[in-house]
Enzyme design. Structure first.
Site: not given
Ligand code: GDP
Ligand code: IMO
Ligand code: MG
Length: 440
Positions: A11-12, A14-15, A38-41, A141, A230, A312, A339, A424
């Site tokens: 996860g995270d 940079g989707k 999920a948390g997408h920025t 169900r 994820q 963190p 990154h 990126g």
């Molecule tokens: P996702 O969950 O896969 O959509 O990713 P997140 O948004 O949770 O985490 C990615 C973080 O890295 C976000 O804060 C983005 O703004 C940042 N990000 C994405 N691509 C890059 C990159 O190429 N360089 C840097 N420095 N930050 C990036």
């Molecule tokens: P994005 O879309 C990173 C992790 C949680 C935990 C496990 C199960 O931003 O990439 P849950 O709440 O889904 O039952 O937690 O999965 N987790 C993620 N880690 N990015 C995410 O989403 C996540 N969604 C769940 O930290 O370990």
């Molecule tokens: Mg995320």
């Protein structure tokens, strides 16, 4: 044309930014699994948008659909849509009537089960959003679906069965005082709240029969982007079970979770988002994990704090066995490596090429998570790269990247059966080097 974006790590990766960068050519962006865990920025023109549930395409005004494979907390949906409107956007978000509802009791039970597990040291470190309990009810169900919220009699009938069972579960198994959580365990309170959400979704014509909706869009020649949440390592089937989420983020589920046929999805592309190192939130194995100053440096440089929970993120070197596994189970056609700027100034940059376990070399991870802890990473070292003006690099293209960064990237894609589509070099929409576009 259909393009699927998936996470290749934990996860995270940079989707959100990859989806945003393809969003200008997509007509519909569909999420096919997960929920507000999920948390997408997305950073566009210096403005930062953080989305948990609404598809990332909403930032560009592209129609966003939450498919039947998603679990939807109506509170989050409404607050994200309202939040985007307050910022001057006009999001067009639709929700599948077959998608399951995260109810308040799911969140309480998520926390209660994690607390019970932590007594034994086996918690997953969930986001606490009720994801697992909602998918459990779906498979059991006894779930509530978005369509049920629009039918008051059906909603009440479902709650009359489910609420007493949740009260007993909470009280008798997890020792929760249900009277402390009337919003979660009182039938009338739940009914009022959920039916009010149903009315709002109905008033705004947000609910759809996703199968019909997407078939019509596809037949009209629209370009459809499927947004995974994820990542492969968190997949309930293909990840580090039980330290996973409760859905299937990998590309195979993009068809089922959206309601597009697998042959339609399969004619398109699957782009894997890769972070140039590895991060993980929550518990679970992490063979290349770093600690100390280096981890701290990457965490600060990359802003590696969870979008949903602020935790963190754990940091480690890139792990090729994890990526090879992701390549296979997703059938990647391309990768976007994010990154690269974050690793600036680190010398050498390491990547785990393989694992050693019991004197044997493994190029992909073992199937049993418990065996990961015996895996010793075998590293390769690469020359680092120094600070450059990444905005200029992005505008000049791939050849403007520092030589050492290109060597590292070419090693990574050389190990995968996929092409390098984008790099990126910063969080902003402008900070990406694009080499190929899947919607070409
Ligand atoms: P996702 O969950 O896969 O959509 O990713 P997140 O948004 O949770 O985490 C990615 C973080 O890295 C976000 O804060 C983005 O703004 C940042 N990000 C994405 N691509 C890059 C990159 O190429 N360089 C840097 N420095 N930050 C990036
Ligand atoms: P994005 O879309 C990173 C992790 C949680 C935990 C496990 C199960 O931003 O990439 P849950 O709440 O889904 O039952 O937690 O999965 N987790 C993620 N880690 N990015 C995410 O989403 C996540 N969604 C769940 O930290 O370990
Ligand atoms: Mg995320």
């Amino acid at each position: 044309m259909i393009v699927t974006v998936v996470g290749t790590q934990f996860g995270d990766e940079g989707k959100g930014r990859v989806v945003d960068s393809y969003g200008d050519r997509a007509d519909v962006v569909v999420r096919y699994q997960g929920g507000d865990n999920a948390g997408h920025t997305v950073v566009a023109g210096g403005e930062e948008y953080k989305l948990s549930l609404v598809p990332s395409g909403a930032v560009r005004g592209t129609v966003g659909l939450l498919g039947p494979g998603c679990v939807v907390n109506p509170e989050t949906l409404v607050s994200e849509v309202d939040g985007l409107r307050e910022r001057g956007l006009d999001p067009d978000v639709r929700v599948a009537r077959r998608a399951h509802v995260i109810a308040p009791y799911h969140r309480v039970l998520d926390g209660a089960e994690e607390a019970a597990k932590s007594d034994e040291g086996v918690e997953a470190g969930t986001t606490g959003r009720g994801i697992g309990p909602t998918y459990e009810d779906k498979a059991g169900r006894r779930g509530l679906r978005i369509g049920d919220l629009l039918d008051p009699d059906l909603l009440r009938q479902r709650l009359e069965y489910v609420v007493p069972t949740k009260r007993r579960l909470a009280r008798n198994v997890f020792d929760v005082d249900v009277d402390d959580h009337p919003e979660a365990f009182d039938l009338d309170a739940l009914y009022d709240r959920l039916s009010a959400h149903g009315e709002r979704l109905d008033e705004e014509a947000m609910t759809v029969n996703a199968e019909r909706y997407l078939a019509e869009r596809r037949e009209a020649g629209d370009r459809i982007l499927l947004e995974g949440a994820q990542g492969t390592g968190l997949d309930v089937d293909h990840g580090t079970y039980p330290y996973v989420t409760s859905s299937t983020p990998t590309a195979g589920y993009a068809a089922a979770g959206s309601s597009l046929g697998v042959t339609h999805v399969g004619t398109g592309e699957v782009v894997g988002a890769v972070k140039a190192y590895t991060s993980r939130v929550g518990t679970g194995p992490f063979p290349t994990e770093l600690d100390g100053d280096l981890a701290e440096r990457v965490r600060e440089a990359g802003g590696e704090y969870g979008t949903v929970t602020g935790r963190p993120r754990r940091i480690g070197w890139l792990d090729l066995p994890v990526l090879r596994h992701a390549d296979r189970v997703n059938g990647l056609t391309g990768v976007a490596v994010n990154h690269v700027d974050t690793l600036t100034g680190i010398d050498p940059v390491r990547a785990c090429h393989a694992y050693e376990r019991d004197g044997r070399r493994l190029e992909t991870p073992p199937a049993l998570t418990e065996h990961w802890s015996d895996c010793e990473p075998v590293y390769r070292a690469f020359d680092g790269w120094s600070e450059v003006d990444w905005a200029t690099v992005a505008s000049q293209g791939y050849d403007a990247l520092p030589d050492a960064a290109r060597t590292y990237l070419e090693y990574v894609v050389g190990e995968l059966d996929a092409d390098l589509y984008a790099v990126g070099v910063g969080p902003d929409r402008e900070h990406a080097v694009e080499r190929a576009h899947p919607f070409a």
